[in-house]
Design a protein around this motif. Structure first.
Motif, short mmCIF file in Angstrom:
data_model
loop_
_atom_site.label_atom_id
_atom_site.label_comp_id
_atom_site.label_asym_id
_atom_site.label_seq_id
_atom_site.Cartn_x
_atom_site.Cartn_y
_atom_site.Cartn_z
N ASP A 25 48.17 50.06 51.42
CA ASP A 25 49.04 49.30 50.53
C ASP A 25 48.26 48.98 49.25
OD1 ASP A 25 50.69 47.56 49.23
OD2 ASP A 25 50.71 46.04 50.81
N LEU A 26 48.74 49.51 48.12
CA LEU A 26 48.00 49.34 46.86
C LEU A 26 48.63 48.27 45.96
CD1 LEU A 26 47.14 53.07 46.13
CD2 LEU A 26 45.56 51.24 46.77
N SER A 27 49.55 47.50 46.53
CA SER A 27 50.21 46.51 45.69
C SER A 27 49.23 45.43 45.22
CB SER A 27 51.40 45.87 46.43
OG SER A 27 50.95 45.27 47.62
N ALA A 28 48.09 45.32 45.88
CA ALA A 28 47.10 44.32 45.46
C ALA A 28 46.01 44.91 44.58
CB ALA A 28 46.47 43.67 46.69
N ALA A 29 46.14 46.18 44.19
CA ALA A 29 45.11 46.80 43.35
C ALA A 29 45.23 46.27 41.92
CB ALA A 29 45.25 48.32 43.37
#
Ligand SMILES: [Zn+2]
Length: 189
Positions: free
Chosen positions: A141-145
């Motif tokens: 999950d890259l939504s926090a990148a």
């Protein structure tokens, strides 16, 4: 040399071996050689100390240069895929990932009931390790990148703060410098 470990994922820590990524005039690559890649991997714990020591300085320079270039290409592909949505970069990571899996063997962990890839012991091992890390990151999950809020810094990280409001790579570095700069700008006005 101490490499930054603010990324929250080793693949992002690798991206952060470039300092001042967003300012071409100040851009610094802290991984200038294959041996530096080994030192980085040993520090962040993705390459075993013994394996890195066995590879350092003892290899064929031409092969080391090729492996080095491939690792740097992977590093830049991680950045482009995660932060620029580049499909070419993702395709490069796929090719390197498939190649890495081909050359690695399954290893059953003795404590956890899971299997993991043992990358080759030879000079291609670090590239395989980085390719596996890149795949792991891209498939997560890259939504926090995020990228540091500084104009030039360019360091990247996963924002795991409780409120998801981390703006800086480090509070003491970019956070403090930008706060001081804003304060000066305010007092000048
Ligand atoms: Zn920063």
């Amino acid at each position: 040399m101490t490499y930054p470990q603010v990324g929250g994922h080793a693949a992002l820590d690798l991206v952060d071996t470039v300092h001042w990524r967003l300012d071409p005039a100040r851009w610094i690559d802290t991984l200038p050689t294959f041996d530096a890649v080994l030192a980085w991997g040993t520090q962040v714990g993705v390459l075993g100390d013994a394996r890195s020591a066995a590879l350092a300085g003892t290899h064929d320079p031409a092969r080391a240069d090729r492996e080095y270039a491939a690792v740097i290409a992977l590093r830049e592909a991680i950045y482009s895929a995660v932060f620029e949505g580049s499909t070419d970069a993702a395709a490069l990571i796929k090719r390197e990932y498939v190649d890495a899996v081909q050359r690695s063997s399954w290893e059953r962990s003795t404590d956890a009931a899971s299997w993991s890839w043992r990358t080759p012991d030879d000079i291609t091992g670090p590239r395989a390790t980085v390719a596996l890390l890149a795949h792991d990151l891209l498939a997560s999950d890259l939504s926090a990148a995020r990228q540091c809020g500084d104009d030039a810094c360019g360091w990247v990280y996963l924002d795991t703060s409780p409120r998801g409001n981390r703006v800086w790579c480090t509070a003491a570095g970019c956070g403090n410098r930008n706060r001081v700069a804003r304060h000066h700008a305010r007092t000048k006005r």
